[in-house]
Design a protein around this motif. Structure first.
Motif, PDB file in Angstrom:
ATOM      1  N   GLN A   1       1.606   1.101   8.467  1.00  0.00           N
ATOM      2  CA  GLN A   1       1.489  -0.014   8.961  1.00  0.00           C
ATOM      3  C   GLN A   1       0.198   0.328   9.825  1.00  0.00           C
ATOM      4  O   GLN A   1      -0.092   1.617  10.304  1.00  0.00           O
ATOM      5  CB  GLN A   1       2.455  -0.421  10.051  1.00  0.00           C
ATOM      6  CG  GLN A   1       2.222  -1.788  10.777  1.00  0.00           C
ATOM      7  CD  GLN A   1       3.174  -2.155  11.587  1.00  0.00           C
ATOM      8  OE1 GLN A   1       4.345  -2.075  11.350  1.00  0.00           O
ATOM      9  NE2 GLN A   1       2.960  -3.134  12.410  1.00  0.00           N
ATOM     10  N   GLY A   2      -1.008  -0.235   9.850  1.00  0.00           N
ATOM     11  CA  GLY A   2      -2.132  -0.287  10.638  1.00  0.00           C
ATOM     12  C   GLY A   2      -3.094   0.685   9.821  1.00  0.00           C
ATOM     13  O   GLY A   2      -4.228   1.239  10.443  1.00  0.00           O
TER      14      GLY A   2
ATOM     15  N   VAL B   1      -1.625  -8.200   7.769  1.00  0.00           N
ATOM     16  CA  VAL B   1      -1.914  -7.447   6.586  1.00  0.00           C
ATOM     17  C   VAL B   1      -3.097  -8.286   5.924  1.00  0.00           C
ATOM     18  O   VAL B   1      -2.746  -9.622   5.575  1.00  0.00           O
ATOM     19  CB  VAL B   1      -0.708  -7.316   5.981  1.00  0.00           C
ATOM     20  CG1 VAL B   1      -1.110  -6.526   4.411  1.00  0.00           C
ATOM     21  CG2 VAL B   1       0.289  -6.695   6.667  1.00  0.00           C
ATOM     22  N   LEU B   2      -4.078  -7.611   5.413  1.00  0.00           N
ATOM     23  CA  LEU B   2      -5.053  -8.113   4.686  1.00  0.00           C
ATOM     24  C   LEU B   2      -5.218  -7.433   3.417  1.00  0.00           C
ATOM     25  O   LEU B   2      -5.045  -6.344   3.210  1.00  0.00           O
ATOM     26  CB  LEU B   2      -6.393  -7.616   5.223  1.00  0.00           C
ATOM     27  CG  LEU B   2      -6.669  -8.610   6.880  1.00  0.00           C
ATOM     28  CD1 LEU B   2      -7.903  -7.770   7.520  1.00  0.00           C
ATOM     29  CD2 LEU B   2      -6.674  -9.860   6.736  1.00  0.00           C
TER      30      LEU B   2
ATOM     31  N   HIS C   1      -9.607  -2.764  11.669  1.00  0.00           N
ATOM     32  CA  HIS C   1      -8.385  -1.468  11.611  1.00  0.00           C
ATOM     33  C   HIS C   1      -8.203  -1.270  13.183  1.00  0.00           C
ATOM     34  O   HIS C   1      -7.001  -1.123  13.456  1.00  0.00           O
ATOM     35  CB  HIS C   1      -9.245  -0.411  10.868  1.00  0.00           C
ATOM     36  CG  HIS C   1      -8.407   0.836  11.077  1.00  0.00           C
ATOM     37  ND1 HIS C   1      -7.025   0.847  10.643  1.00  0.00           N
ATOM     38  CD2 HIS C   1      -8.807   1.970  11.557  1.00  0.00           C
ATOM     39  CE1 HIS C   1      -6.671   2.268  10.699  1.00  0.00           C
ATOM     40  NE2 HIS C   1      -7.664   2.818  11.389  1.00  0.00           N
ATOM     41  N   GLN C   2      -9.312  -1.298  13.869  1.00  0.00           N
ATOM     42  CA  GLN C   2      -9.071  -1.104  15.414  1.00  0.00           C
ATOM     43  C   GLN C   2      -8.195  -2.126  16.292  1.00  0.00           C
ATOM     44  O   GLN C   2      -7.524  -2.224  16.995  1.00  0.00           O
ATOM     45  CB  GLN C   2     -10.484  -0.998  16.129  1.00  0.00           C
ATOM     46  CG  GLN C   2     -11.191   0.238  15.980  1.00  0.00           C
ATOM     47  CD  GLN C   2     -12.644   0.203  16.204  1.00  0.00           C
ATOM     48  OE1 GLN C   2     -13.231  -0.966  16.934  1.00  0.00           O
ATOM     49  NE2 GLN C   2     -13.412   1.197  15.939  1.00  0.00           N
TER      50      GLN C   2
ATOM     51  N   THR D   1      -3.436  -3.946   8.967  1.00  0.00           N
ATOM     52  CA  THR D   1      -3.263  -3.175   7.809  1.00  0.00           C
ATOM     53  C   THR D   1      -4.074  -3.851   6.622  1.00  0.00           C
ATOM     54  O   THR D   1      -4.053  -5.107   6.381  1.00  0.00           O
ATOM     55  CB  THR D   1      -1.759  -3.104   7.361  1.00  0.00           C
ATOM     56  OG1 THR D   1      -0.833  -2.640   8.466  1.00  0.00           O
ATOM     57  CG2 THR D   1      -1.647  -2.267   6.366  1.00  0.00           C
ATOM     58  N   ILE D   2      -4.875  -2.908   6.136  1.00  0.00           N
ATOM     59  CA  ILE D   2      -6.068  -3.562   4.983  1.00  0.00           C
ATOM     60  C   ILE D   2      -5.523  -2.680   3.646  1.00  0.00           C
ATOM     61  O   ILE D   2      -5.677  -1.445   3.579  1.00  0.00           O
ATOM     62  CB  ILE D   2      -7.467  -2.985   5.571  1.00  0.00           C
ATOM     63  CG1 ILE D   2      -7.693  -4.047   6.943  1.00  0.00           C
ATOM     64  CG2 ILE D   2      -8.165  -3.496   4.411  1.00  0.00           C
ATOM     65  CD1 ILE D   2      -8.727  -3.477   7.401  1.00  0.00           C
ATOM     66  N   ILE D   3      -5.249  -3.457   2.654  1.00  0.00           N
ATOM     67  CA  ILE D   3      -4.985  -2.988   1.327  1.00  0.00           C
ATOM     68  C   ILE D   3      -6.237  -3.546   0.399  1.00  0.00           C
ATOM     69  O   ILE D   3      -6.349  -4.963   0.637  1.00  0.00           O
ATOM     70  CB  ILE D   3      -3.802  -3.310   0.706  1.00  0.00           C
ATOM     71  CG1 ILE D   3      -2.900  -2.767   1.916  1.00  0.00           C
ATOM     72  CG2 ILE D   3      -3.537  -2.834  -0.754  1.00  0.00           C
ATOM     73  CD1 ILE D   3      -1.387  -3.338   1.349  1.00  0.00           C
TER      74      ILE D   3
END
Length: 316
Positions: free
Chosen positions: A27-28, A151-152, A177-178, A182-184
């Protein structure tokens, strides 16, 4: 805690496209999901979003099945554009966010911020079809994030962008992100993964072939590469006469090589100094993620001098 994929399989018409796939995304974090065309990346992303369901295995977020999560939890940027070409940018973004029940006033504040951030404020009242492909991609990105998802999941987010706009989008990733998102994302542009991601997975034919922290993945090859540049000798052909050295790249600004165990990097440095001319680069490093991708996917353990010119296409 975060996203967990455990022993997932998915078939289409008897063709197994995702094979016993397991992966963890903290996460994050920013996570790079890589693979060649047809590797199963898009199918996996759609299973995470519960747009399609696995035949076997489970996908959870913080221990909960993704099947019970609210749609607003996710932001999805598909590789194919899904914009209405005759709508203005503002009307389009308002329409898509109001589908999630987001108040118009709140959305307008975010639209103000992001249009200015991505340098497309001048297009606010213009139809999408009047924009370049790169600027349309930025609108598609905004449609992904404006409802404030946790979540992206983005499939080729840098597609169609020039270097200036790639930097803008990378900066946007870091801002999100800051904010704790959460980026996938998947991409064939390995440099973006190296700059942005903490963790990465490479899949091929639906299977994981390597995963982990970026530095761990690089070190797992068990070898180093040496990059050398010398002012008076751009291509440094005297290296060809040294036994056991394998040149992997000859570029305009440096030569890259893999050294055998019996040659210490200091020997190369000493020989270069003896030949005269200013040494403008002398760097010992792990292989690039690009090279590891080629090795793992194509089975080329040591790429030849043409490796730098290999271009990996978009996933079909």
């Amino acid at each position: 805690m975060g996203l967990s994929i455990r022993n997932v399989n998915k078939s289409y018409m008897g063709n197994l496209v995702v094979r016993d796939l397991s992966m963890e995304v903290e996460q994050g974090s920013i996570f790079g999901f890589l693979g060649p065309n047809g590797a199963g990346k898009t199918t996996t992303m759609r299973m995470i979003l519960d747009l399609i369901r696995p035949d076997t295995g489970e996908i959870t977020w913080n221990g909960q099945s993704v099947q019970i999560l609210d749609r607003q939890f996710w932001g999805y940027l598909p590789e194919e554009r899904g914009l209405y070409p005759k709508m203005t940018v503002e009307d389009q973004l308002l329409f898509l966010t109001q589908l999630y029940g987001i108040p118009k006033r709140k959305v307008l504040q975010e639209i103000d911020h992001w249009l200015q951030y991505l340098q497309i404020s001048a297009y606010r009242k213009r139809q999408v079809r009047e924009m370049s492909k790169g600027n349309q991609q930025k609108v598609q990105f905004l449609a992904t994030i404006l409802h404030d998802p946790d979540v992206l999941i983005m499939d080729e987010p840098f597609s169609g962008l020039d270097p200036v706009n790639i930097d803008l989008l990378k900066s946007a990733f870091l801002e999100l992100h800051q904010r704790g998102k959460t980026i996938i994302f998947s991409t064939h542009q390995m440099q973006q993964v190296e700059e942005l991601c903490q963790h990465v997975m490479i899949i091929n034919q639906g299977c994981s072939i390597i995963s982990g922290e970026i530095q761990h993945v690089k070190r797992s090859t068990g070898r180093k590469v040496l990059r050398l540049a010398q002012e008076h000798d751009r291509e440094i052909y005297w290296l060809d006469k040294m036994s056991g050295i394998q040149i992997t790249k000859r570029r305009q600004d440096y030569v890259e090589m893999v050294l055998p165990a019996h040659i210490h990097p200091d020997e190369i440095l000493e020989e270069a100094l003896n030949r005269g001319g200013q040494i403008t680069r002398f760097e010992l490093a792990e292989p690039s993620l690009h090279d590891i991708f080629i090795e793992k996917v194509a089975g080329i353990s040591q790429p030849d001098n043409l490796l730098a010119d290999v271009t990996i296409g978009k996933e079909g």
